[in-house]
Design a protein around this motif. Structure first.
Motif, short mmCIF file in Angstrom:
data_model
loop_
_atom_site.label_atom_id
_atom_site.label_comp_id
_atom_site.label_asym_id
_atom_site.label_seq_id
_atom_site.Cartn_x
_atom_site.Cartn_y
_atom_site.Cartn_z
N ASP A 161 53.39 90.22 -15.82
CA ASP A 161 53.39 91.33 -16.78
C ASP A 161 52.54 90.99 -17.99
O ASP A 161 51.79 91.83 -18.50
CB ASP A 161 54.81 91.66 -17.24
CG ASP A 161 55.71 92.11 -16.10
OD1 ASP A 161 55.22 92.80 -15.19
OD2 ASP A 161 56.90 91.74 -16.13
N ILE A 162 52.65 89.75 -18.45
CA ILE A 162 51.85 89.31 -19.59
C ILE A 162 50.37 89.33 -19.23
O ILE A 162 49.53 89.80 -20.00
CB ILE A 162 52.30 87.90 -20.05
CG1 ILE A 162 53.74 87.96 -20.57
CG2 ILE A 162 51.35 87.33 -21.10
CD1 ILE A 162 54.37 86.60 -20.79
N ASP A 217 44.61 94.45 -19.47
CA ASP A 217 44.41 95.80 -19.98
C ASP A 217 43.75 95.78 -21.35
O ASP A 217 42.87 96.60 -21.64
CB ASP A 217 45.73 96.56 -20.06
CG ASP A 217 46.27 96.95 -18.70
OD1 ASP A 217 45.50 96.91 -17.71
OD2 ASP A 217 47.47 97.28 -18.62
N ALA A 218 44.16 94.86 -22.20
CA ALA A 218 43.57 94.76 -23.54
C ALA A 218 42.08 94.42 -23.45
O ALA A 218 41.27 94.99 -24.17
CB ALA A 218 44.30 93.71 -24.36
N ILE A 219 41.75 93.51 -22.54
CA ILE A 219 40.34 93.14 -22.37
C ILE A 219 39.56 94.33 -21.82
O ILE A 219 38.47 94.66 -22.31
CB ILE A 219 40.20 91.91 -21.44
CG1 ILE A 219 40.78 90.67 -22.12
CG2 ILE A 219 38.73 91.68 -21.06
CD1 ILE A 219 40.92 89.46 -21.20
N LYS A 222 38.19 84.96 -15.02
CA LYS A 222 39.40 84.41 -14.40
C LYS A 222 40.65 85.00 -15.05
O LYS A 222 41.66 85.23 -14.37
CB LYS A 222 39.42 82.89 -14.49
CG LYS A 222 38.41 82.23 -13.57
CD LYS A 222 38.43 80.73 -13.72
CE LYS A 222 37.37 80.10 -12.84
NZ LYS A 222 37.37 78.63 -12.97
N TYR A 223 40.60 85.26 -16.36
CA TYR A 223 41.72 85.92 -17.02
C TYR A 223 41.91 87.32 -16.41
O TYR A 223 43.03 87.76 -16.20
CB TYR A 223 41.51 86.08 -18.52
CG TYR A 223 41.33 84.82 -19.33
CD1 TYR A 223 41.79 83.59 -18.90
CD2 TYR A 223 40.69 84.87 -20.56
CE1 TYR A 223 41.61 82.45 -19.66
CE2 TYR A 223 40.52 83.74 -21.34
CZ TYR A 223 40.97 82.53 -20.88
OH TYR A 223 40.80 81.41 -21.65
N MET A 224 40.81 88.00 -16.14
CA MET A 224 40.86 89.35 -15.60
C MET A 224 41.42 89.37 -14.18
O MET A 224 42.09 90.31 -13.79
CB MET A 224 39.47 89.99 -15.61
CG MET A 224 38.92 90.25 -17.00
SD MET A 224 39.92 91.41 -17.94
CE MET A 224 39.61 92.92 -17.05
N ARG A 225 41.15 88.32 -13.42
CA ARG A 225 41.66 88.24 -12.04
C ARG A 225 43.05 87.62 -11.98
O ARG A 225 43.63 87.50 -10.92
CB ARG A 225 40.72 87.40 -11.18
CG ARG A 225 39.37 88.03 -10.93
CD ARG A 225 38.59 87.30 -9.86
NE ARG A 225 38.58 85.86 -10.00
CZ ARG A 225 37.63 85.13 -10.60
NH1 ARG A 225 36.59 85.74 -11.13
NH2 ARG A 225 37.72 83.82 -10.66
N VAL A 239 44.60 93.07 -30.89
CA VAL A 239 45.82 93.43 -30.19
C VAL A 239 46.89 92.41 -30.58
O VAL A 239 46.60 91.23 -30.76
CB VAL A 239 45.60 93.46 -28.65
CG1 VAL A 239 45.24 92.13 -28.10
CG2 VAL A 239 46.80 94.02 -27.94
N SER A 240 48.09 92.88 -30.73
CA SER A 240 49.19 92.02 -31.15
C SER A 240 49.58 91.05 -30.03
O SER A 240 49.78 91.46 -28.89
CB SER A 240 50.39 92.88 -31.52
OG SER A 240 51.55 92.10 -31.62
N ALA A 241 49.70 89.78 -30.37
CA ALA A 241 50.19 88.79 -29.41
C ALA A 241 51.62 89.13 -29.01
O ALA A 241 52.01 88.91 -27.86
CB ALA A 241 50.11 87.39 -30.00
#
Length: 70
Positions: A5-6, A12-14, A37-40, A59-61
């Motif tokens: 989920d995180i 989504d933010a990216i 890699k973050y996107m995948r 975006v808020s952490a």
């Protein structure tokens, strides 16, 4: 909140920021491949990198981590 989920919130933010991954990578000090890699969801950023990413994307952490809804 699960890690998946995180990762989805971060992805989504990216995606929604409208900034090319290469530019994001340059500003947070990682390679474009790392942002990919973050996107995948292959890799999750280190905490310091997550902080830079949230700040750069405005975006808020707390949102990314599921603490708040916005």
């Amino acid at each position: 909140m699960e890690l998946t989920d995180i990762q989805a919130r971060l992805r989504d933010a990216i995606k929604n920021c409208g900034i090319p991954q290469k530019e994001i990578a340059k500003h947070i000090g990682v390679s474009a491949q790392t942002v990919s890699k973050y996107m995948r969801a292959d890799v999750f950023p280190a905490l310091d990198t997550l902080a830079k990413l949230c700040k750069f994307l405005d975006v808020s952490a707390d949102y990314v981590l599921g603490i708040t809804q916005y």
